[in-house]
Design a protein around this motif. Structure first.
Motif, mmCIF file in Angstrom:
data_model
loop_
_atom_site.group_PDB
_atom_site.id
_atom_site.type_symbol
_atom_site.label_atom_id
_atom_site.label_comp_id
_atom_site.label_asym_id
_atom_site.label_seq_id
_atom_site.Cartn_x
_atom_site.Cartn_y
_atom_site.Cartn_z
ATOM 1 N N LEU A 164 0.843 -1.194 0.000
ATOM 2 C CA LEU A 164 0.000 0.000 0.000
ATOM 3 C C LEU A 164 0.881 1.247 0.000
ATOM 4 N N ARG A 165 0.771 2.043 -1.044
ATOM 5 C CA ARG A 165 1.553 3.281 -1.149
ATOM 6 C C ARG A 165 0.787 4.419 -0.488
ATOM 7 N N ILE A 166 1.442 5.118 0.402
ATOM 8 C CA ILE A 166 0.834 6.228 1.131
ATOM 9 C C ILE A 166 0.945 7.511 0.310
ATOM 10 N N MET A 167 -0.158 8.228 0.194
ATOM 11 C CA MET A 167 -0.170 9.513 -0.498
ATOM 12 C C MET A 167 -0.750 10.567 0.441
ATOM 13 N N TRP A 168 0.072 11.530 0.832
ATOM 14 C CA TRP A 168 -0.442 12.618 1.670
ATOM 15 C C TRP A 168 -1.397 13.461 0.833
ATOM 16 N N THR A 169 -2.610 13.664 1.362
ATOM 17 C CA THR A 169 -3.630 14.432 0.640
ATOM 18 C C THR A 169 -4.354 15.375 1.601
ATOM 19 N N PRO A 170 -3.651 16.347 2.179
ATOM 20 C CA PRO A 170 -4.286 17.254 3.147
ATOM 21 C C PRO A 170 -5.374 18.100 2.501
ATOM 22 N N GLY A 171 -6.260 18.588 3.346
ATOM 23 C CA GLY A 171 -7.361 19.442 2.891
ATOM 24 C C GLY A 171 -8.559 19.246 3.782
ATOM 25 N N HIS A 172 -9.154 18.056 3.720
ATOM 26 C CA HIS A 172 -10.243 17.724 4.647
ATOM 27 C C HIS A 172 -9.722 17.817 6.080
ATOM 28 N N THR A 173 -8.576 17.252 6.333
ATOM 29 C CA THR A 173 -7.817 17.424 7.573
ATOM 30 C C THR A 173 -6.351 17.605 7.205
ATOM 31 N N PRO A 174 -5.526 18.100 8.130
ATOM 32 C CA PRO A 174 -4.103 18.243 7.825
ATOM 33 C C PRO A 174 -3.378 16.913 7.668
ATOM 34 N N ASP A 175 -3.941 15.829 8.227
ATOM 35 C CA ASP A 175 -3.248 14.542 8.218
ATOM 36 C C ASP A 175 -3.840 13.542 7.241
ATOM 37 N N SER A 176 -4.716 13.972 6.346
ATOM 38 C CA SER A 176 -5.395 13.035 5.439
ATOM 39 C C SER A 176 -4.404 12.319 4.522
ATOM 40 N N VAL A 177 -4.653 11.022 4.321
ATOM 41 C CA VAL A 177 -3.876 10.240 3.363
ATOM 42 C C VAL A 177 -4.815 9.405 2.512
ATOM 43 N N CYS A 178 -4.358 9.080 1.318
ATOM 44 C CA CYS A 178 -4.977 8.073 0.473
ATOM 45 C C CYS A 178 -3.975 6.935 0.317
ATOM 46 N N LEU A 179 -4.450 5.776 -0.115
ATOM 47 C CA LEU A 179 -3.590 4.614 -0.227
ATOM 48 C C LEU A 179 -3.792 3.956 -1.589
ATOM 49 N N TRP A 180 -2.685 3.721 -2.284
ATOM 50 C CA TRP A 180 -2.724 3.090 -3.598
ATOM 51 C C TRP A 180 -2.303 1.634 -3.463
ATOM 52 N N HIS A 181 -3.183 0.719 -3.890
ATOM 53 C CA HIS A 181 -2.905 -0.706 -3.849
ATOM 54 C C HIS A 181 -2.707 -1.193 -5.275
ATOM 55 N N GLU A 182 -1.457 -1.290 -5.679
ATOM 56 C CA GLU A 182 -1.129 -1.649 -7.058
ATOM 57 C C GLU A 182 -1.681 -3.024 -7.425
ATOM 58 N N ALA A 183 -1.607 -3.974 -6.502
ATOM 59 C CA ALA A 183 -2.015 -5.349 -6.811
ATOM 60 C C ALA A 183 -3.479 -5.430 -7.224
ATOM 61 N N ASP A 184 -4.318 -4.627 -6.605
ATOM 62 C CA ASP A 184 -5.753 -4.629 -6.920
ATOM 63 C C ASP A 184 -6.183 -3.443 -7.757
ATOM 64 N N HIS A 185 -5.244 -2.588 -8.106
ATOM 65 C CA HIS A 185 -5.546 -1.384 -8.877
ATOM 66 C C HIS A 185 -6.652 -0.576 -8.205
ATOM 67 N N THR A 186 -6.482 -0.389 -6.900
ATOM 68 C CA THR A 186 -7.481 0.309 -6.094
ATOM 69 C C THR A 186 -6.844 1.485 -5.376
ATOM 70 N N LEU A 187 -7.518 2.622 -5.411
ATOM 71 C CA LEU A 187 -7.094 3.814 -4.691
ATOM 72 C C LEU A 187 -8.092 4.071 -3.574
ATOM 73 N N PHE A 188 -7.632 3.911 -2.332
ATOM 74 C CA PHE A 188 -8.475 4.158 -1.169
ATOM 75 C C PHE A 188 -8.419 5.650 -0.841
ATOM 76 N N LEU A 189 -9.570 6.309 -0.880
ATOM 77 C CA LEU A 189 -9.616 7.769 -0.866
ATOM 78 C C LEU A 189 -9.869 8.383 0.500
ATOM 79 N N GLY A 190 -10.223 7.584 1.518
ATOM 80 C CA GLY A 190 -10.603 8.201 2.776
ATOM 81 C C GLY A 190 -11.738 9.186 2.544
ATOM 82 N N ASP A 191 -11.649 10.344 3.203
ATOM 83 C CA ASP A 191 -12.666 11.385 3.018
ATOM 84 C C ASP A 191 -12.229 12.447 2.012
#
Length: 313
Positions: A164-191
């Motif tokens: 799972l690759r961590i991607m910092w994506t602040p905005g909704h909160t300062p600590d927001s992250v999304c996660l990229w799962h290459e094996a399943d080609h899925t991007l977990f977006l959180g909020d």
């Protein structure tokens, strides 16, 4: 998340709009296999959040949990029964997409079992104090009891944890992250994105300009892949169309330019929790994609409508 009120305002049924809290039933009654290694678990809770949590089974058969919900019941105890049915040997770690109450309330229970708690390391002070020292988690604001927990591992931008690759994506909160799962080609977006209710950028710790950069990053990342990517949100949709990122980029750009006007019928008050800043709230929407923003956010131009077009809630 107020799915029901948003559906009523839109005059149409949306996924999940008929859900209601049923105290006598298992709160983890909706489970879906997204692949042979990734599972969606939806919590039925009295706050109406219905958080979408994900279980990702790694190559060593250990599970990584993406968020831990509202704490309606013990997620850890429920997982004891669920994980063996999908060939998982136990929980290795939790990765929180951010520190709001509906994503972290199961952390303490799991930590007590020796599970590693991980969070994005962009704003450690915000994350570390979100539950106890201040109400960055929003738990006290809504009346949710969240047990304190400690982050064991701070995750860097672009760090990879068990695929799972961590991607910092602040905005909704300062600590927001999304996660990229290459094996399943899925991007977990959180909020960072979901349909049918507003992405909340109206809390005291939200940042419209940071969100604009984050959603653009996510859009460009998805566009760089030839194969379709599953967008797995933390609310409302576990397979959002990638075009939603394009639509959100366009909406936020228009908001910042002042070329789209906010709703003025009080819908913002019905769709967003009261921000701790006390500022007025503006609601901008385009189809199923929408955001709420503080009227005093510095990224807004004077022509956006400001306090004259918003309701203070």
């Amino acid at each position: 998340r107020t799915l029901e009120s948003m559906a009523e305002m839109a005059g149409a049924a949306v996924p999940g709009a008929g859900w209601s809290f049923r105290g006598e039933a298992s709160c983890f009654s909706r489970v879906e296999a997204l692949s042979s290694r990734t599972y969606l678990v939806v919590e039925d809770d009295r706050f109406g959040e219905h958080p979408y949590m994900y279980v990702v089974v790694g190559n060593d058969a250990g599970a990584t949990l993406i968020d831990t919900g509202v704490g309606t019941a013990s997620y850890a105890a429920w997982l004891d029964g669920f994980l063996p049915t999908v060939g998982a040997t136990g929980v290795r770690r939790v990765i929180n997409t951010h520190a709001h109450f509906d994503h972290v309330a199961g952390n303490a229970d799991l930590a007590g079992r020796g599970v590693e708690i991980c969070a994005g390391g962009r704003d450690r002070e915000f994350t570390s104090t979100a539950v106890e020292a201040r109400d960055g988690s929003l738990a006290r604001q809504v009346g949710c009891d969240v047990a304190p927990y400690r982050v064991d591992r701070w995750l860097a931008d672009d760090e990879v944890v068990d695929g799972l690759r961590i991607m910092w994506t602040p905005g909704h909160t300062p600590d927001s992250v999304c996660l990229w799962h290459e094996a399943d080609h899925t991007l977990f977006l959180g909020d960072s994105l979901y349909p049918w209710s507003p992405v909340i950028l109206a809390n005291a710790d939200s940042d419209l300009d940071a969100y604009r950069r984050s959603v653009r990053r996510l859009h460009d990342f998805v566009q760089s892949h030839d194969r379709r990517i599953r967008l797995a949100c933390a609310h409302n949709d576990a397979d959002l169309q990638p075009s939603a990122l394009r639509d959100m980029v366009a909406l936020v750009d228009d908001v910042v330019r002042g070329t789209v006007r906010p709703r003025t019928d009080g819908a913002a008050a019905a769709s967003s929790p009261t921000p701790s800043s006390g500022s007025a709230i503006l609601l901008f929407e385009r189809g199923p994609i929408s955001i709420t923003v503080r009227a005093d956010d510095p990224a807004l131009p004077p022509s956006s409508g400001g306090r004259d077009s918003a309701r203070v809630v």
